[in-house]
Enzyme design. Structure first.
Site, short mmCIF file in Angstrom:
data_model
loop_
_atom_site.label_atom_id
_atom_site.label_comp_id
_atom_site.label_asym_id
_atom_site.label_seq_id
_atom_site.Cartn_x
_atom_site.Cartn_y
_atom_site.Cartn_z
N LYS A 61 0.85 -1.20 0.00
CA LYS A 61 0.00 0.00 0.00
C LYS A 61 0.89 1.24 0.00
O LYS A 61 1.93 1.27 0.68
CB LYS A 61 -0.90 -0.03 1.24
CG LYS A 61 -1.98 1.05 1.29
CD LYS A 61 -2.84 0.87 2.53
CE LYS A 61 -3.96 1.91 2.63
NZ LYS A 61 -4.78 1.72 3.85
N SER A 69 -9.69 1.78 3.02
CA SER A 69 -8.87 2.53 2.09
C SER A 69 -7.86 1.68 1.31
O SER A 69 -7.32 2.17 0.32
CB SER A 69 -8.12 3.61 2.86
OG SER A 69 -7.22 3.03 3.78
N SER A 75 -9.67 -0.63 7.17
CA SER A 75 -9.18 -0.46 5.80
C SER A 75 -8.56 -1.68 5.15
O SER A 75 -8.33 -1.68 3.95
CB SER A 75 -8.18 0.68 5.74
OG SER A 75 -8.88 1.89 5.65
N1 GLN Z 1 -12.85 4.19 6.58
C1 GLN Z 1 -12.15 4.50 7.77
C2 GLN Z 1 -11.66 5.92 7.72
O1 GLN Z 1 -11.86 6.55 6.75
C3 GLN Z 1 -11.03 3.53 7.99
C4 GLN Z 1 -9.77 3.92 7.35
C5 GLN Z 1 -8.61 3.05 7.66
O2 GLN Z 1 -8.72 2.03 8.32
N2 GLN Z 1 -7.46 3.52 7.24
O3 GLN Z 1 -11.12 6.43 8.64
#
Ligand code: GLN
Length: 487
Positions: free
Chosen positions: A52, A129, A153
């Protein structure tokens, strides 16, 4: 691995990678791995692993899918990348994400969204994400991938793309070289096509790291492993079903997959029983106060002076105009929204009502979990852990057979629905709707627990549903054990 390279070219339109590693370089690394004697081959020898793009690599840029870091290359490798390379793994490239990890559909990327396409040809959410990592694995552009999971994410994109996504216990995998979003929640996780592959990657990166101050010390790791080793091998597991997760908004296909996974566990002779996690109703709100608060502080470093891009104009302006111009131009809308939210909830006027309250809720969520698990929380002093568990009998709903003193794992959906179409998302979703997708993943994040999303067939649907297995802190092996039974 060579097939993966070909797939990267075929699936370019899915935008899973921000940048792929040079194919010639990849081929030569794989060929080199093949010439090594078996004794010199690591556990990931010659395996293509995508990373990532919020995890630092020296040979490829690290952009966090942000305009502000579009030209940034790290002078060092993150510890996890170092570990992958030491195990013989080959970095396939850097995968797309929601900017700095903020989002649930991978649509908040400076480089355009990562997506999947259904049989009818419609663009479908890859989840976020770590959407790029998920799509890269699902379409076999790599063997496995690293993602990060702050509030879901790794698990949410895994659920949406029908693969396995594992978030380890907080502190077991090093965060050194992983760009901070919300430090107290950030973890590095693994996306793979099955639990066996996820396990191999996890074993290579699960290491103490003195450079990460939140890395769990060796002594604690040993204590946890000893406790796990003392458990009987073929024991009858107690599977908790959180009744609070059976919300009205749950899609019937997901509820069906959940029931199927539980039936499989019951058939295998394990005890399935309902449990109560009453504080999880407030977990989502607490998360969306705490994560932006930490983010607003972390993202203050992108000021156009030390890192990344910088707006044009004089830099001596006494009014801080350089900072605000740089940040206004470099950050996308969602990141700006989070920075504003976070700065507000940390301001003197709002602190008590938002940040402090959210921290209290976080503690309640942790207590809820400690009250339902049979194993004591290894991070607490033994007396406190026992005290939290003494409420276990009252929060375990009737119907349990033996002892009733808690469960080994919890099994629940990863997301309330199957992956939505991008067209629908764009029509109807407000930022808060996107936050809603994290309702089942944030509780384990707030408590730092290990959790895995496993794909389970959803009756009459093209996409699989993600079913989540959660266990006590440090019981990552138990999560794998149960996930294997339902995959
Ligand atoms: N969707 C969540 C956020 O926007 C989780 C994001 C993540 O785990 N990086 O914060």
């Amino acid at each position: 691995a060579l097939q993966c390279l070909a797939n990267q070219a075929t699936h370019k339109a899915l935008n899973a990678f921000i940048v792929c590693a040079d194919p010639a370089d990849v081929v030569s690394k794989i060929e080199h791995a093949e010439t090594l004697p078996a004794s010199a081959q690591g556990p990931l020898s010659g395996k293509l692993i995508a990373v990532k793009d919020n995890i630092c690599t020296t040979d490829l840029p690290t952009t966090c899918a942000s305009g502000i870091l579009q030209a940034f290359t790290s002078p060092y490798d993150a510890t996890v990348v170092q570990k992958l390379r030491e195990a013989g793994g080959v970095v396939a490239g850097k995968t797309n994400l929601d900017e700095f990890g903020m989002g649930s559909h991978n649509v908040n990327s400076f480089f355009g969204r990562a997506q999947q396409v259904d049989r009818a040809g419609n663009a479908v959410s890859a989840g976020g994400s770590s959407g790029g990592s998920a799509v890269a694995v699902a379409t076999q552009q790599c063997w496995a991938a690293l993602g990060t999971d702050t509030g879901g994410s790794v698990r949410l994109p895994a659920a949406y793309t029908g693969i396995v996504g594992f978030k380890p216990s907080y502190g077991l995998v090093s965060r050194w070289g992983v760009v901070a979003y919300a430090n107290s929640l950030d973890t590095v996780g693994v996306l793979a096509r099955d639990t066996a592959a996820a396990r191999r990657v996890y074993d290579a990166i699960r290491r103490h790291d003195a450079r990460d101050p939140t890395s769990l010390p060796l002594r604690s790791r040993r204590r946890i492993l000893e406790a796990l080793a003392a458990l009987p091998r073929h024991r009858r597991l107690r599977i908790g079903v959180p009744a609070d997760y059976n919300i009205a908004e749950l899609a019937p296909a997901v509820r069906g997959a959940w029931a199927r996974a539980l039936a499989r566990l019951a058939q295998a002779g394990h005890a399935v029983r309902p449990v109560a996690l009453p504080s999880t109703h407030h977990a989502l709100s607490a998360y969306y106060v705490l994560a932006p608060a930490e983010a607003s502080s972390n993202l203050a470093r992108y000021d156009g002076v030390r890192f990344g891009s910088r707006a044009a104009g004089p830099d001596g302006a006494p009014d801080g105009a350089l900072f605000s111009r740089t940040r206004g131009a470099g950050f996308g809308a969602e990141v700006q929204r989070r920075v504003l939210l976070g700065a507000y909830s940390l301001s003197a006027a709002a602190m008590d009502n938002y940040f402090i309250q959210a921290q209290r809720v976080r503690r309640l969520v942790q207590r809820d979990f400690d009250a339902v698990f049979a194993a004591p929380n290894p991070l607490l002093e033994p007396e406190e852990a026992a005290q939290r568990q003494s409420v276990a009998t009252t929060t375990t709903i009737e119907g349990g057979d033996e002892d009733a003193a808690g469960v080994d794992v919890l099994v629940c959906p990863t997301a309330p629905s199957l992956p939505p179409n991008i067209a629908e998302l764009e029509k109807q979703q407000s930022p808060v709707d996107a936050y809603m997708n994290d309702v089942f993943t944030v509780p384990a994040s707030l408590a730092g627990l290990p959790a895995m999303s496993v794909p389970v067939r959803a009756e009459g649907e093209e996409h699989k549903a993600g079913i989540q297995v959660i266990s006590q802190y440090g019981h990552d092996d138990v999560v794998f054990e149960v996930a294997r039974m339902i995959e």
